[in-house]
Design a protein around this motif. Structure first.
Motif, PDB file in Angstrom:
ATOM      1  N   VAL A  61     -19.781 -17.301  40.083  1.00  0.00           N
ATOM      2  CA  VAL A  61     -20.426 -16.851  38.843  1.00  0.00           C
ATOM      3  C   VAL A  61     -19.631 -17.375  37.644  1.00  0.00           C
ATOM      4  CG1 VAL A  61     -21.268 -14.882  37.523  1.00  0.00           C
ATOM      5  CG2 VAL A  61     -21.201 -14.765  40.033  1.00  0.00           C
ATOM      6  N   ASN A  62     -20.275 -18.220  36.849  1.00  0.00           N
ATOM      7  CA  ASN A  62     -19.658 -18.725  35.625  1.00  0.00           C
ATOM      8  C   ASN A  62     -19.948 -17.829  34.426  1.00  0.00           C
ATOM      9  OD1 ASN A  62     -18.575 -21.135  36.805  1.00  0.00           O
ATOM     10  ND2 ASN A  62     -20.644 -22.009  36.793  1.00  0.00           N
ATOM     11  N   ARG A  63     -21.163 -17.271  34.407  1.00  0.00           N
ATOM     12  CA  ARG A  63     -21.591 -16.475  33.249  1.00  0.00           C
ATOM     13  C   ARG A  63     -22.667 -15.505  33.698  1.00  0.00           C
ATOM     14  NH1 ARG A  63     -25.910 -17.595  30.178  1.00  0.00           N
ATOM     15  NH2 ARG A  63     -26.002 -19.735  30.982  1.00  0.00           N
ATOM     16  N   SER A  81     -23.962  -4.933  46.179  1.00  0.00           N
ATOM     17  CA  SER A  81     -22.825  -5.383  45.377  1.00  0.00           C
ATOM     18  C   SER A  81     -23.308  -5.949  44.056  1.00  0.00           C
ATOM     19  CB  SER A  81     -22.001  -6.445  46.139  1.00  0.00           C
ATOM     20  OG  SER A  81     -22.808  -7.566  46.462  1.00  0.00           O
ATOM     21  N   LEU A  82     -22.412  -5.926  43.074  1.00  0.00           N
ATOM     22  CA  LEU A  82     -22.621  -6.576  41.779  1.00  0.00           C
ATOM     23  C   LEU A  82     -21.588  -7.684  41.642  1.00  0.00           C
ATOM     24  CD1 LEU A  82     -23.036  -3.463  39.424  1.00  0.00           C
ATOM     25  CD2 LEU A  82     -24.817  -4.699  40.670  1.00  0.00           C
ATOM     26  N   HIS A  83     -21.959  -8.731  40.915  1.00  0.00           N
ATOM     27  CA  HIS A  83     -21.048  -9.861  40.754  1.00  0.00           C
ATOM     28  C   HIS A  83     -20.962 -10.288  39.295  1.00  0.00           C
ATOM     29  CE1 HIS A  83     -20.378 -10.199  45.011  1.00  0.00           C
ATOM     30  NE2 HIS A  83     -21.679 -10.070  45.193  1.00  0.00           N
ATOM     31  N   ILE A  84     -19.743 -10.544  38.861  1.00  0.00           N
ATOM     32  CA  ILE A  84     -19.416 -10.799  37.462  1.00  0.00           C
ATOM     33  C   ILE A  84     -18.742 -12.169  37.350  1.00  0.00           C
ATOM     34  CG2 ILE A  84     -19.213  -8.363  36.805  1.00  0.00           C
ATOM     35  CD1 ILE A  84     -16.254  -8.497  37.413  1.00  0.00           C
ATOM     36  N   PRO A  85     -18.554 -12.682  36.139  1.00  0.00           N
ATOM     37  CA  PRO A  85     -17.893 -13.982  35.985  1.00  0.00           C
ATOM     38  C   PRO A  85     -16.532 -14.029  36.683  1.00  0.00           C
ATOM     39  CG  PRO A  85     -18.931 -13.366  33.938  1.00  0.00           C
ATOM     40  CD  PRO A  85     -19.073 -12.179  34.853  1.00  0.00           C
ATOM     41  N   GLY A  86     -16.327 -15.099  37.446  1.00  0.00           N
ATOM     42  CA  GLY A  86     -15.104 -15.232  38.223  1.00  0.00           C
ATOM     43  C   GLY A  86     -15.263 -14.830  39.672  1.00  0.00           C
ATOM     44  N   ASP A  87     -16.427 -14.273  40.045  1.00  0.00           N
ATOM     45  CA  ASP A  87     -16.663 -13.868  41.432  1.00  0.00           C
ATOM     46  C   ASP A  87     -17.114 -15.048  42.275  1.00  0.00           C
ATOM     47  OD1 ASP A  87     -15.982 -11.249  41.192  1.00  0.00           O
ATOM     48  OD2 ASP A  87     -18.010 -10.445  41.337  1.00  0.00           O
ATOM     49  N   LEU A  88     -16.581 -15.121  43.484  1.00  0.00           N
ATOM     50  CA  LEU A  88     -17.094 -15.994  44.531  1.00  0.00           C
ATOM     51  C   LEU A  88     -17.750 -15.083  45.556  1.00  0.00           C
ATOM     52  CD1 LEU A  88     -17.154 -18.942  45.743  1.00  0.00           C
ATOM     53  CD2 LEU A  88     -15.127 -18.262  47.041  1.00  0.00           C
TER      54      LEU A  88
END
Length: 249
Positions: A61-63, A81-88
């Motif tokens: 996730v870049n943005r 799950s939720l994913h935010i910038p910096g997540d792989l």
């Protein structure tokens, strides 16, 4: 002197998303993942992948932010799950023929880098340090899932919701100002969305949140939840003081 991983996490994400899962990778290896990733743009509500799509790639996730969920009977949905910038994130496939069992959608306009599993496999074969960090990332994903299952299964809906509020703060929290040290969840999350994250109903979430408001444990401000007494929430969910990279949704 080497930075510890928590410090590396804050540095990489500008201090905005310290719970991002990429903290496990060293800066050179994180840069390598970014180089491999082909960026794609998503509008809010767009689907990144669906159930039964081939699980042959990972996503960085870049943005923006995304959620991984499971569609249930009757049009219901359970958020895993939720994913935010910096997540792989993704579903690594040890057999080369697996498919996704969940779907991933953008919660807001987002940019995601697509990393082919075949390219990762090539690096893992020739770069032992990268392979060790990749194993650490997989272990982190497992521990995060185990911690969520613990809270969902052992402490009832109240415990699960209190845990969720703390997890959301770890992901989206702001510390306020010098005059206001309250813990504020910076992202607006609806009661229905929270119900989908703990396997409950919107009515049950409404009731528990109102009870917490009556006790002064939480409040709302401009549509955002304020944690006035995080210690109370930790007590209800029997918090085990997991690192924020694990105590997240």
């Amino acid at each position: 002197m080497k930075q510890n991983r928590a410090a590396r996490s804050d540095a990489k994400n500008g201090g905005l998303f310290p719970a991002a899962t990429s903290f496990i990778f060293s800066p050179p290896h994180l840069a390598l993942i970014r180089e491999m990733a082909e960026p794609i743009g998503l509008f809010a509500g767009d689907c990144l992948y669906q159930e039964n799509d081939p699980a042959d790639r990972l996503y960085f996730v870049n943005r923006g932010s995304l959620k991984v969920s499971k569609l249930l009977e009757g049009g219901l949905s359970a958020t895993l799950s939720l994913h935010i910038p910096g997540d792989l994130f993704g579903e690594p496939d040890p057999f080369g023929r697996a498919v996704h069992h969940f779907e991933a959608r953008a919660m807001e306009d987002s940019e995601v880098g697509v990393v082919p599993q075949t390219e990762l496999d090539k690096i893992i074969r020739i770069n032992g340090d990268f392979a060790v960090e990749y194993m650490g990332w997989m272990a982190l994903m497992q521990r995060t899932t185990q911690s969520k299952l613990r809270d969902l299964l052992l402490h009832g809906k109240s415990g699960a919701l209190c845990s969720l509020l703390l997890r959301l703060y770890n992901m989206y929290g702001t510390g306020g100002t010098a005059k206001d040290h309250r813990a504020i969840i910076g992202k607006r999350i609806t009661n229905l969305e929270m119900a989908e994250m703990i396997g409950s109903t919107r009515e049950s979430v409404n009731r528990i949140l109102n009870e917490l408001k009556d006790l002064g444990v939480i409040s709302t401000e401009r549509g955002r939840i304020v944690l006035n007494d995080p210690a109370y929430l930790r007590n209800i969910c029997h918090c085990e003081d997991c690192p924020k990279e694990i105590c997240r949704m």
